[in-house]
Design an enzyme around this catalytic site. Structure first.
Site, PDB file in Angstrom:
ATOM      1  N   TYR A 100      -0.458 -14.093   1.660  1.00 13.06           N
ATOM      2  CA  TYR A 100       0.284 -13.296   0.667  1.00 13.06           C
ATOM      3  C   TYR A 100      -0.511 -13.192  -0.629  1.00 13.06           C
ATOM      4  O   TYR A 100      -0.765 -12.093  -1.126  1.00 13.06           O
ATOM      5  CB  TYR A 100       1.621 -13.981   0.436  1.00 13.06           C
ATOM      6  CG  TYR A 100       2.565 -13.279  -0.527  1.00 13.06           C
ATOM      7  CD1 TYR A 100       3.233 -12.120  -0.156  1.00 13.06           C
ATOM      8  CD2 TYR A 100       2.821 -13.811  -1.796  1.00 13.06           C
ATOM      9  CE1 TYR A 100       4.128 -11.498  -1.024  1.00 13.06           C
ATOM     10  CE2 TYR A 100       3.708 -13.201  -2.665  1.00 13.06           C
ATOM     11  CZ  TYR A 100       4.367 -12.041  -2.271  1.00 13.06           C
ATOM     12  OH  TYR A 100       5.257 -11.426  -3.147  1.00 13.06           O
ATOM     13  N   LEU A 141       0.142   7.739   6.170  1.00 16.85           N
ATOM     14  CA  LEU A 141       1.379   8.515   6.023  1.00 16.85           C
ATOM     15  C   LEU A 141       1.018   9.812   5.310  1.00 16.85           C
ATOM     16  O   LEU A 141       0.304   9.781   4.295  1.00 16.85           O
ATOM     17  CB  LEU A 141       2.377   7.696   5.180  1.00 16.85           C
ATOM     18  CG  LEU A 141       3.725   8.331   4.869  1.00 16.85           C
ATOM     19  CD1 LEU A 141       4.565   8.472   6.143  1.00 16.85           C
ATOM     20  CD2 LEU A 141       4.501   7.487   3.848  1.00 16.85           C
ATOM     21  N   VAL A 168       3.491   0.699   6.863  1.00 15.33           N
ATOM     22  CA  VAL A 168       2.479   1.181   5.907  1.00 15.33           C
ATOM     23  C   VAL A 168       1.039   0.833   6.315  1.00 15.33           C
ATOM     24  O   VAL A 168       0.100   1.287   5.676  1.00 15.33           O
ATOM     25  CB  VAL A 168       2.738   0.677   4.461  1.00 15.33           C
ATOM     26  CG1 VAL A 168       4.013   1.261   3.890  1.00 15.33           C
ATOM     27  CG2 VAL A 168       2.723  -0.850   4.400  1.00 15.33           C
TER      28      VAL A 168
HETATM   29  P1  NAD Z   1      11.900  -7.813   0.781  1.00 13.89           P
HETATM   30  O1  NAD Z   1      11.335  -8.607   1.886  1.00 13.89           O
HETATM   31  O2  NAD Z   1      13.367  -7.752   0.629  1.00 13.89           O
HETATM   32  O3  NAD Z   1      11.361  -6.324   0.830  1.00 13.89           O
HETATM   33  C1  NAD Z   1      10.141  -5.949   1.400  1.00 13.89           C
HETATM   34  C2  NAD Z   1      10.388  -4.697   2.218  1.00 13.89           C
HETATM   35  O4  NAD Z   1       9.141  -4.259   2.789  1.00 13.89           O
HETATM   36  C3  NAD Z   1      11.344  -4.920   3.385  1.00 13.89           C
HETATM   37  O5  NAD Z   1      12.296  -3.890   3.426  1.00 13.89           O
HETATM   38  C4  NAD Z   1      10.440  -4.899   4.608  1.00 13.89           C
HETATM   39  O6  NAD Z   1      11.096  -4.489   5.782  1.00 13.89           O
HETATM   40  C5  NAD Z   1       9.364  -3.934   4.150  1.00 13.89           C
HETATM   41  N1  NAD Z   1       8.087  -4.071   4.853  1.00 13.89           N
HETATM   42  C6  NAD Z   1       7.408  -5.216   5.115  1.00 13.89           C
HETATM   43  N2  NAD Z   1       6.270  -4.938   5.770  1.00 13.89           N
HETATM   44  C7  NAD Z   1       6.224  -3.584   5.910  1.00 13.89           C
HETATM   45  C8  NAD Z   1       5.302  -2.695   6.503  1.00 13.89           C
HETATM   46  N3  NAD Z   1       4.171  -3.141   7.086  1.00 13.89           N
HETATM   47  N4  NAD Z   1       5.567  -1.360   6.480  1.00 13.89           N
HETATM   48  C9  NAD Z   1       6.713  -0.886   5.909  1.00 13.89           C
HETATM   49  N5  NAD Z   1       7.625  -1.698   5.334  1.00 13.89           N
HETATM   50  C10 NAD Z   1       7.383  -3.028   5.335  1.00 13.89           C
HETATM   51  O7  NAD Z   1      11.222  -8.372  -0.555  1.00 13.89           O
HETATM   52  P2  NAD Z   1      11.461  -7.971  -2.086  1.00 13.89           P
HETATM   53  O8  NAD Z   1      11.859  -9.195  -2.799  1.00 13.89           O
HETATM   54  O9  NAD Z   1      12.305  -6.769  -2.185  1.00 13.89           O
HETATM   55  O10 NAD Z   1       9.961  -7.631  -2.529  1.00 13.89           O
HETATM   56  C11 NAD Z   1       9.518  -6.300  -2.699  1.00 13.89           C
HETATM   57  C12 NAD Z   1       8.090  -6.313  -3.239  1.00 13.89           C
HETATM   58  O11 NAD Z   1       8.062  -6.999  -4.487  1.00 13.89           O
HETATM   59  C13 NAD Z   1       7.106  -7.031  -2.324  1.00 13.89           C
HETATM   60  O12 NAD Z   1       5.894  -6.315  -2.327  1.00 13.89           O
HETATM   61  C14 NAD Z   1       6.915  -8.370  -3.000  1.00 13.89           C
HETATM   62  O13 NAD Z   1       5.646  -8.898  -2.755  1.00 13.89           O
HETATM   63  C15 NAD Z   1       7.105  -8.024  -4.463  1.00 13.89           C
HETATM   64  N6  NAD Z   1       7.556  -9.214  -5.226  1.00 13.89           N
HETATM   65  C16 NAD Z   1       8.857  -9.625  -5.164  1.00 13.89           C
HETATM   66  C17 NAD Z   1       9.254 -10.750  -5.872  1.00 13.89           C
HETATM   67  C18 NAD Z   1      10.675 -11.244  -5.879  1.00 13.89           C
HETATM   68  O14 NAD Z   1      10.954 -12.254  -6.520  1.00 13.89           O
HETATM   69  N7  NAD Z   1      11.615 -10.591  -5.232  1.00 13.89           N
HETATM   70  C19 NAD Z   1       8.308 -11.461  -6.637  1.00 13.89           C
HETATM   71  C20 NAD Z   1       6.994 -11.020  -6.641  1.00 13.89           C
HETATM   72  C21 NAD Z   1       6.629  -9.880  -5.948  1.00 13.89           C
END
Ligand code: NAD
Ligand code: UDP
Length: 320
Positions: free
Chosen positions: A148, A66, A62
């Site tokens: 982050y 795109l 990203v």
């Molecule tokens: P995750 O790491 O499983 O998922 C993140 C996804 O983004 C992965 O599939 C990764 O390959 C993809 N990704 C990373 N960098 C990328 C890039 N430059 N281009 C394209 N794809 C990319 O994490 P998650 O827990 O599923 O989190 C998803 C979102 O929710 C994130 O933005 C995270 O900050 C946010 N979030 C999650 C939580 C939680 O507790 N799970 C809490 C707060 C925020």
């Protein structure tokens, strides 16, 4: 295409939360484009969807523009666990900031609604408890979590500037700790770490004295909140906290996991990571009032489902 069937882009769609969201939107009959660079996401997470004609997966970072035609965008791309987002901190900030710019630019061009997965980390180590959306936060701008935290804060700024400047329809949620099946077994987050350690009969690594608190939301509840947020009228921009307001100390989480699994693991204490927030719990009054949303899955119920998932995963890997 029918009026109710939408073309939906999910960035980070092969990750933990993204794959559950892909599944939910496909089940609702939408056309889903999953975009992921597979940094922390896995093809296994979306394998069951690949045969569905309404589902498409695209390898893409990203940080680069795109060009697609869609009605809605869920921007989830970003590593979420401290271990993973600190692995390449410059890339983490780029993903949050350039990713937001690219998705907002896309939304502006095709007039799509755009959703941002923001985070409780924007509150830093909070001095207000529980955290309400109007709390401005306490983030160390130069610490190891800043790539982050500040990346996500800047993304929020960009979302609200696109709203004010271009009337781009934005939906910002701040997600608190969420857990469930398809968490990465090695991503270092507390629920996956404790469960995997207990299932393997290893010691459970509690950082600090384990008195720091978190509040854990089960993934199905969270993605229901995402969909409700996207469906709100245009004037609802957020930010809205999404999480489970039941707070527990990390040490108690470890004890519960051991009890569930019937493991013989012992707790071992390791140093608390730098800038690790000492307490965290969402105030979800806004989510209740605006989205009619609150978590429905109790921690013990969610832990049981997550343990079952990791147990199966470890057995399959063992068998391999
Ligand atoms: P995750 O790491 O499983 O998922 C993140 C996804 O983004 C992965 O599939 C990764 O390959 C993809 N990704 C990373 N960098 C990328 C890039 N430059 N281009 C394209 N794809 C990319 O994490 P998650 O827990 O599923 O989190 C998803 C979102 O929710 C994130 O933005 C995270 O900050 C946010 N979030 C999650 C939580 C939680 O507790 N799970 C809490 C707060 C925020
Ligand atoms: N933690 C722990 N042992 C582990 C992993 C994490 O005690 O093996 C603690 C961590 O220090 C933090 C809490 O559990 O206080 C939640 O950590 P996680 O990485 O899951 O998410 P955070 O809320 O810090 O982003």
């Amino acid at each position: 295409m029918s009026l109710t069937r939408k073309r939906i882009l999910i960035t980070g769609g092969a990750g933990f939360l993204g794959s559950h969201l892909c599944e939910k939107l496909i089940a609702a009959g939408h056309d889903v484009l999953c975009v992921d660079n597979y940094f922390t996401g896995r093809k296994d997470n979306i394998a069951a969807l690949l045969d569905n004609p309404n589902f498409e997966a695209l390898r893409h970072d990203v940080c680069f523009p795109l060009y697609v035609e869609v009605d809605e965008i869920y921007n989830l791309a970003c590593p979420a666990s401290p271990v993973h987002y600190q692995f390449d901190p410059v890339q983490t900030t780029k993903t949050s900031v350039s990713g937001a710019i690219n998705m907002l630019g896309l939304a502006k061009r095709v007039k799509a609604k755009v959703f941002q997965a923001s985070t409780s980390e924007i509150y830093g180590d909070p001095t207000v408890h529980p955290q309400t959306e109007d709390y401005r936060g306490n983030v160390n701008t130069i610490g190891p979590r800043a790539c982050y935290d500040e990346g996500k804060r800047c993304a929020e700024t960009l979302f609200f500037d696109y709203w004010r400047q271009h009337r781009t329809r934005i939906k910002v949620v701040r997600i608190f700790n969420t857990y469930g099946p398809r968490m990465h077994p090695n991503d270092g987050r507390v629920v996956s770490n404790f469960i995997v350690q207990a299932l393997k009969g290893e010691d459970i690594t509690v950082y600090g004295d384990g008195s720091q608190t978190r509040a854990f939301c089960y993934v199905d509840d969270l993605v229901e909140g995402f969909v409700r947020m996207m469906a709100t009228p245009d004037e609802v921009t957020g930010p809205i906290n999404l999480g489970n307001p039941v707070e527990i100390p990390v040490r108690e989480l470890a004890e519960r996991v051991i009890r569930h699994i019937g493991a013989k693991s012992k707790l071992v204490y390791k140093p608390l990571p730098v800038d690790d927030p000492l307490q965290r719990c969402p105030d979800i009054s806004k989510a209740r009032q605006i989205l009619g949303w609150e978590p429905t899955v109790a921690l013990d119920q969610g832990l049981a489902r997550t343990i079952e998932y990791f147990d199966r995963l470890l057995r399959e890997r063992g068998a391999d």
